[in-house]
Design a protein around this motif. Structure first.
Motif, PDB file in Angstrom:
ATOM      1  N   LEU A  91       0.832  -1.316  -0.101  1.00 26.83           N
ATOM      2  CA  LEU A  91       0.070  -0.036   0.096  1.00 26.83           C
ATOM      3  C   LEU A  91       0.866   1.325  -0.115  1.00 26.83           C
ATOM      4  O   LEU A  91       1.473   1.525   1.049  1.00 26.83           O
ATOM      5  CB  LEU A  91      -0.902  -0.003   1.294  1.00 26.83           C
ATOM      6  CG  LEU A  91      -1.853  -1.257   1.344  1.00 26.83           C
ATOM      7  CD1 LEU A  91      -2.711  -1.154   2.544  1.00 26.83           C
ATOM      8  CD2 LEU A  91      -2.830  -1.417   0.204  1.00 26.83           C
ATOM      9  N   THR A 120     -10.024  -1.709   0.745  1.00 22.04           N
ATOM     10  CA  THR A 120     -11.101  -2.778   1.173  1.00 22.04           C
ATOM     11  C   THR A 120     -10.297  -4.017   1.400  1.00 22.04           C
ATOM     12  O   THR A 120     -10.622  -4.809   2.282  1.00 22.04           O
ATOM     13  CB  THR A 120     -12.058  -2.864   0.007  1.00 22.04           C
ATOM     14  OG1 THR A 120     -12.833  -1.550   0.129  1.00 22.04           O
ATOM     15  CG2 THR A 120     -13.227  -3.797   0.744  1.00 22.04           C
ATOM     16  N   SER A 121      -9.334  -4.376   0.500  1.00 26.43           N
ATOM     17  CA  SER A 121      -8.760  -5.689   0.506  1.00 26.43           C
ATOM     18  C   SER A 121      -7.905  -5.779   1.692  1.00 26.43           C
ATOM     19  O   SER A 121      -7.942  -6.826   2.458  1.00 26.43           O
ATOM     20  CB  SER A 121      -7.769  -5.763  -0.594  1.00 26.43           C
ATOM     21  OG  SER A 121      -8.525  -5.957  -1.865  1.00 26.43           O
ATOM     22  N   GLY A 170      -4.422   8.497  -0.895  1.00 24.40           N
ATOM     23  CA  GLY A 170      -3.848   8.189  -2.153  1.00 24.40           C
ATOM     24  C   GLY A 170      -3.940   6.845  -2.743  1.00 24.40           C
ATOM     25  O   GLY A 170      -3.550   6.381  -3.844  1.00 24.40           O
ATOM     26  N   LEU A 171      -4.511   5.821  -2.069  1.00 25.28           N
ATOM     27  CA  LEU A 171      -4.897   4.681  -1.974  1.00 25.28           C
ATOM     28  C   LEU A 171      -5.948   4.192  -2.963  1.00 25.28           C
ATOM     29  O   LEU A 171      -6.879   5.118  -2.863  1.00 25.28           O
ATOM     30  CB  LEU A 171      -4.743   3.646  -0.953  1.00 25.28           C
ATOM     31  CG  LEU A 171      -3.403   3.674  -0.129  1.00 25.28           C
ATOM     32  CD1 LEU A 171      -3.578   3.049   1.023  1.00 25.28           C
ATOM     33  CD2 LEU A 171      -2.287   2.962  -0.860  1.00 25.28           C
ATOM     34  N   THR A 172      -6.237   3.000  -3.574  1.00 23.47           N
ATOM     35  CA  THR A 172      -7.608   2.944  -4.216  1.00 23.47           C
ATOM     36  C   THR A 172      -8.447   2.309  -3.355  1.00 23.47           C
ATOM     37  O   THR A 172      -8.096   1.553  -2.359  1.00 23.47           O
ATOM     38  CB  THR A 172      -7.315   1.818  -5.449  1.00 23.47           C
ATOM     39  OG1 THR A 172      -6.994   0.628  -5.113  1.00 23.47           O
ATOM     40  CG2 THR A 172      -6.214   2.344  -6.544  1.00 23.47           C
ATOM     41  N   PRO A 173      -9.785   2.473  -3.583  1.00 23.07           N
ATOM     42  CA  PRO A 173     -10.735   1.862  -2.766  1.00 23.07           C
ATOM     43  C   PRO A 173     -10.499   0.457  -2.745  1.00 23.07           C
ATOM     44  O   PRO A 173     -10.856  -0.391  -1.409  1.00 23.07           O
ATOM     45  CB  PRO A 173     -12.243   2.334  -3.376  1.00 23.07           C
ATOM     46  CG  PRO A 173     -11.852   3.858  -3.979  1.00 23.07           C
ATOM     47  CD  PRO A 173     -10.294   3.279  -4.675  1.00 23.07           C
ATOM     48  N   VAL A 174     -10.130  -0.356  -3.761  1.00 29.31           N
ATOM     49  CA  VAL A 174     -10.148  -1.763  -3.866  1.00 29.31           C
ATOM     50  C   VAL A 174      -8.998  -2.253  -2.874  1.00 29.31           C
ATOM     51  O   VAL A 174      -9.134  -3.298  -2.305  1.00 29.31           O
ATOM     52  CB  VAL A 174      -9.863  -2.066  -5.307  1.00 29.31           C
ATOM     53  CG1 VAL A 174      -9.527  -3.744  -5.433  1.00 29.31           C
ATOM     54  CG2 VAL A 174     -11.322  -1.998  -6.263  1.00 29.31           C
ATOM     55  N   ALA A 175      -7.920  -1.513  -3.196  1.00 34.19           N
ATOM     56  CA  ALA A 175      -6.963  -1.883  -2.078  1.00 34.19           C
ATOM     57  C   ALA A 175      -7.051  -1.734  -0.898  1.00 34.19           C
ATOM     58  O   ALA A 175      -6.865  -2.452   0.185  1.00 34.19           O
ATOM     59  CB  ALA A 175      -5.501  -1.074  -2.396  1.00 34.19           C
ATOM     60  N   ALA A 221      -9.524   6.705   0.700  1.00 35.28           N
ATOM     61  CA  ALA A 221      -8.691   6.647  -0.529  1.00 35.28           C
ATOM     62  C   ALA A 221      -8.353   8.132  -0.923  1.00 35.28           C
ATOM     63  O   ALA A 221      -7.166   8.320  -1.298  1.00 35.28           O
ATOM     64  CB  ALA A 221      -9.699   6.180  -1.603  1.00 35.28           C
ATOM     65  N   GLU A 222      -9.114   9.088  -0.730  1.00 34.66           N
ATOM     66  CA  GLU A 222      -8.765  10.649  -0.924  1.00 34.66           C
ATOM     67  C   GLU A 222      -7.510  10.862  -0.265  1.00 34.66           C
ATOM     68  O   GLU A 222      -6.730  11.650  -0.641  1.00 34.66           O
ATOM     69  CB  GLU A 222     -10.026  11.208  -0.753  1.00 34.66           C
ATOM     70  CG  GLU A 222      -9.960  12.960  -1.136  1.00 34.66           C
ATOM     71  CD  GLU A 222     -11.153  13.705  -0.843  1.00 34.66           C
ATOM     72  OE1 GLU A 222     -10.994  14.905  -1.185  1.00 34.66           O
ATOM     73  OE2 GLU A 222     -12.041  13.188  -0.729  1.00 34.66           O
ATOM     74  N   ALA A 237     -13.982   5.651   0.666  1.00 34.04           N
ATOM     75  CA  ALA A 237     -13.869   6.533  -0.563  1.00 34.04           C
ATOM     76  C   ALA A 237     -12.997   7.739   0.143  1.00 34.04           C
ATOM     77  O   ALA A 237     -11.919   8.265  -0.682  1.00 34.04           O
ATOM     78  CB  ALA A 237     -15.169   7.025  -1.099  1.00 34.04           C
TER      79      ALA A 237
END
Length: 901
Positions: free
Chosen positions: A225, A290-291, A283-288, A279-280, A276
């Motif tokens: 991450l 959540t995983s 700088g990480l994606t929501p998918v990352a 993530a903002e 979300a």
């Protein structure tokens, strides 16, 4: 020097001494076998529970750092000309004492300060704190540990009620998930990373790395991450929200053992209401995200470990608290294979915490409450107890600059390199009325500030005492070399000054065993389980038992001499009501603000094979071979944006200072960031003292400086030529040259860049060495000059220079230089940079433990090796500490790529 505890066991060399490594907080056990000539063979101690026989590259090379050539061996006093005169111990100690008395009588005890180090032994630390806080009456005692783990101390105390690491290293063997936050463990704690990787290979444990930079650790992880600098607390606040929303908290544990959960959860919902929003901010994606949340929540046996990326931050204490909250909310603390874990930077940072080495602590983990001050005063029978917290490191040096502190005693550390605004720190040191340094090296940046006295202190192999590692394990540091010349232990030096100040009875110790026994007795004094640090089982420990002391984890109260592996699984926090306290977090400023003038964030840290300011590792040719020059690592897109050339040079500048470093392209560094190493000083490089370009902003709770995000600019720097020089007697390059000095077999070498002409360098060589034995190769048109000085059958010096961008390689010339008795008969081959014996050039070092080079590894892959394990079987590379395994994997991948083919 030997004791029954040191008698060798099965497979242990005869004559060996069990001791500990002087580097990171892993606290590895070492077997040192003296050779009778001032050196020793070094091996890992298979019986020590911290490392089970393994050593990293730095520990493996300890034998190369034992010489006396760079040591200060006698007390020195500065003279009127700015040089130093040798004086007796009596003269030095009397004059230091007189200087302290004068300043205390004139300006009060708060005009005096000590700046200590995690390189000191616990016994050294104990008497220094006792003298200053109990007898002189000043609380201005701080330590370089302020720069590495004080945010963890503050976070532990805020949330757990005490500075207690709950678990131990065995948890890394049995965890099913290991989360590494701001920790390049593969390079900075490689012996522990090897244990994690062994767990991963044998049990299927997963490893997650959270770091702005894709490090060697991240390359060997299951999930990476790449978080924005400073946003860790938001990520973990979001995890707390996720755990609550999905019914993954432990309601029973919270009800019985934790307070403040509802308030902390409400705060977390404000900081991180949705994936979300996380993530903002991160700088990480929501998918990352959540995983990661789902993996953490679904894995009961999870260790979350952190290091300097968390601590060295203006939000460090909140980051630690956010991690602790998640473990408390799920009851995942103090249980096998699970818990929060701080990976400490220095070998005895924790020992210093135990004795009050930080300005905001008193000895035995006590604070400055009236009851604690009274308790300590009665135990020590101290006439002048400090009544309030002292100045922390950055503020302490500000007070020196403002001349509010008039006397400073620095022990075993190099603040003119390591502190933020290092240029200003060095200037401030020169303004002191009394500046004393206890050191074991004759020259470093702090000594160049001209202390009034340099006191020769024992070095690693001569020290006798205890240290405490990251898992609360106390180990004996046993001397295996005699004290040379007039060198003395730090505890002895402090006690001699204390006695001259009039405190004879309180500082008359027969040895470190008596200091340790007093330290243990204090830990149990009026304790009865109310304080975490309790080693009452060692109170009154006789010398024979002290010498035989086996590694033990505190607390070890009376009746429990084998110690305590884990704490808090059943609560029992060291607070008034026995409950941990979850606390609201501040809204983090994600990083210091950049601007058009300062568009990049400078991140600082360690390289694989060096330690702090290289006063020890810089003596080892093996450790100097992997990263031989100070480099700034830049993402290729930023390099293009700012006109930088790989292998060229760049100037990093900001309001605090500037450095010039070699440029290395690194896609693992996020765009908008720079990464530079902390190790190089004015002693080892011309323009690379990175502390000069680090901001002084500090965490409001811990006082730990932000060393990971200083707004900075970068611009290319051009030199006409580049080259190297090897010399047995040293060689002065022309003024204005950029250079990096490092140990090589035979003496020293420098890689350099310069605007001096070949003709000027030729004149310098001839002036330094004459023309006897001088062989030159000159290409005036191409701007290439190479020379060698061969005298009495040995290569005395060599200098190669070429136009910028065509820097000559020195690997084969270094091999010729290494053998002082070998006659390089084929001088043309030498000047051409070819091997003199026909052997294959091993190339730049990859594995420092066994000296295996890049070309050898490439050849093994080309010859059929398919995996790093194959390389290990053929060449041994990667089979010791494993810190080179990520690089070996990259080499293997490149060898299989179509481009490589």
């Amino acid at each position: 020097m030997r004791s029954d505890a040191n008698l060798p066991g099965p497979g242990v060399p005869d004559g060996s001494i069990r001791t500990t490594c002087p580097y990171c907080g892993v606290g590895c056990g070492v077997l040192a076998t003296p050779d009778g000539r001032g050196g020793a063979a070094i091996a890992g101690d298979p019986a020590h529970p911290a490392n089970l026989g393994r050593l990293c590259s730095k520990g493996s090379a300890l034998a190369e750092t034992l010489g006396l050539g760079s040591r200060v061996l006698h007390p020195l006093r500065r003279n009127d000309a700015g040089g130093y005169d040798r004086v007796s111990w009596d003269v030095a100690l009397d004059e230091v004492t007189d200087g302290l008395k004068t300043i205390i009588e004139r300006d009060g005890p708060d005009a005096v300060a000590f700046y200590l180090s995690g390189q000191l032994l616990t016994e050294d630390y104990y008497v220094a704190n006792k003298l200053m806080k109990g007898f002189i009456g000043s609380a201005h005692v701080d330590t370089n540990s302020r720069l590495c783990m004080s945010s963890t101390v503050a976070g532990h105390k805020r949330v757990l009620g005490s500075d207690t690491v709950p678990g131990n290293y065995e948890d890394l063997d049995s965890a099913d998930l290991i989360v590494l936050v701001g920790s390049n463990t593969a390079w900075c704690h490689p012996v522990l990373f090897r244990r994690m990787q062994q767990n991963r290979a044998q049990r299927g444990a997963r490893i997650v790395v959270i770091d702005p930079r894709v490090t060697a650790t991240a390359e060997d992880a299951d999930m990476m991450l790449a978080i924005k600098p400073g946003s860790d607390s938001v990520l973990f606040a979001g995890l707390l929200v996720h755990l609550d929303a999905n019914g993954l908290t432990d309601a029973t544990y919270l009800a019985r053992h934790v307070s403040g959960y509802d308030e902390a959860l409400a705060n977390a919902r404000e900081l991180a209401p949705t994936v979300a929003s996380v993530a903002e901010r991160t700088g990480l994606t929501p998918v990352a995200i959540t995983s990661f949340y789902e993996l953490w929540g679904a894995t009961p046996a999870v260790v979350t470990a952190w290091s300097q990326g968390v601590n060295q931050s203006a939000q460090g204490t909140d980051k630690v608290a956010a991690i602790l909250h998640c473990h408390l909310a799920t009851g995942r603390i103090g249980r096998p294979g699970g818990g929060p874990f701080s990976l400490t930077g220095q070998p005895n940072a924790m020992g210093g915490r135990e004795v009050g080495g930080l300005a905001n602590m008193l000895a035995a983990h006590m604070g400055y409450s009236p009851a604690e001050i009274d308790r300590l005063s009665r135990f020590w029978q101290a006439p002048n107890m400090a009544r309030h917290e002292g100045l922390k490191a950055v503020a302490m040096l500000d007070a020196v600059a403002q001349q509010r502190i008039k006397a400073l005693w620095v022990m075993a550390t190099n603040p003119a390199v390591s502190l933020p605004r290092a240029d200003q720190v060095k200037a401030a040191l020169g303004s002191l009325d009394l500046f004393v340094v206890s050191e074991n090296v004759l020259s470093n940046d702090t000594l160049s500030a001209k202390p009034h006295f340099i006191l020769p202190a024992a070095a690693w192999g001569e020290k006798n005492g205890t240290v405490t590692n990251s898992e609360r394990r106390i180990s004996r540091q046993r001397a295996f070399l005699d004290l040379p010349a007039e060198v003395k232990p730090d505890w002895w030096i402090v006690c001699e000054v204390a006695k001259r100040l009039g405190f004879v009875e309180a500082f008359t110790y027969g040895g470190p065993d008596e200091i340790y026994a007093e330290h243990a007795a204090l830990s149990a004094f009026e304790n009865a389980g109310t304080r975490d640090f309790d080693i009452g089982a060692h109170a009154g420990l006789p010398k024979r038992a002290y010498d035989a002391l086996k590694p033990v984890q505190w607390p070890a109260p009376a009746g429990q001499p084998l110690g305590t592996p884990r704490l808090f699984a059943q609560g029992g926090f060291f607070t008034g009501d026995g409950r941990a306290r979850m606390v609201p977090l501040a809204v983090p400023a994600l990083a210091s603000a950049t601007s058009e003038a300062l568009p990049l964030l400078l991140n600082t840290g360690r390289v694989r094979d060096h330690w702090h300011t290289m006063t020890r590792t810089g003596l080892s040719p093996r450790l100097s071979a992997h990263a031989s020059e100070p480099c700034v690592h830049v993402h290729p897109t930023d390099a293009a944006r700012f006109g930088l050339i790989e292998g060229g040079f760049a100037r990093i500048a900001n309001a605090f200072g500037a450095v010039v470093l070699k440029v290395g392209f690194d896609a693992g560094v996020p765009p908008g960031s720079l990464f530079a190493p902390i190790h190089w000083s004015a002693e080892t490089a011309s323009h690379a003292r990175i502390g000069a370009a680090v901001q002084p902003a500090c965490d409001p709770f811990s006082g730990q400086p932000e060393m990971k995000a200083t707004p900075s600019s970068i611009a290319p720097v051009a030199y006409a030529s580049q080259g190297f020089v090897l010399s047995r007697d040293g060689f002065a390059l022309p003024e204005g040259s950029w250079w990096s000095k490092l140990a090589v077999e035979g003496s020293e070498g420098r890689l350099f860049a310069t605007d001096a002409t070949s003709a000027e360098l030729m004149e310098s060589i001839r002036a330094a060495f004459g023309e006897d034995g001088l062989t030159e190769m000159i290409d005036s048109e191409g701007g290439v000059y190479r020379c060698a000085v061969i005298r009495d059958g040995a290569l005395i010096a060599a200098l190669f220079i070429a136009p910028a961008g065509r820097a000559p390689l020195w690997d084969t010339v270094k091999l010729a230089f290494a053998d002082a008795g070998a006659m390089p008969e084929n001088r043309l081959a030498l000047l051409a940079g070819r091997s003199l014996d026909g052997a294959a050039d091993p190339g730049p070092t990859v594995c420092a433990c066994f000296g295996v080079g890049l070309n050898a590894i490439r050849a093994a892959f080309a010859g059929g090796a398919a995996t790093p394990e194959d390389i290990g079987r053929q060449l041994r590379a990667g089979t010791n500490c494993g810190s080179c395994l990520p690089e070996i994997r990259r080499i293997g991948a490149q060898s299989r790529s179509p481009v490589a083919a």
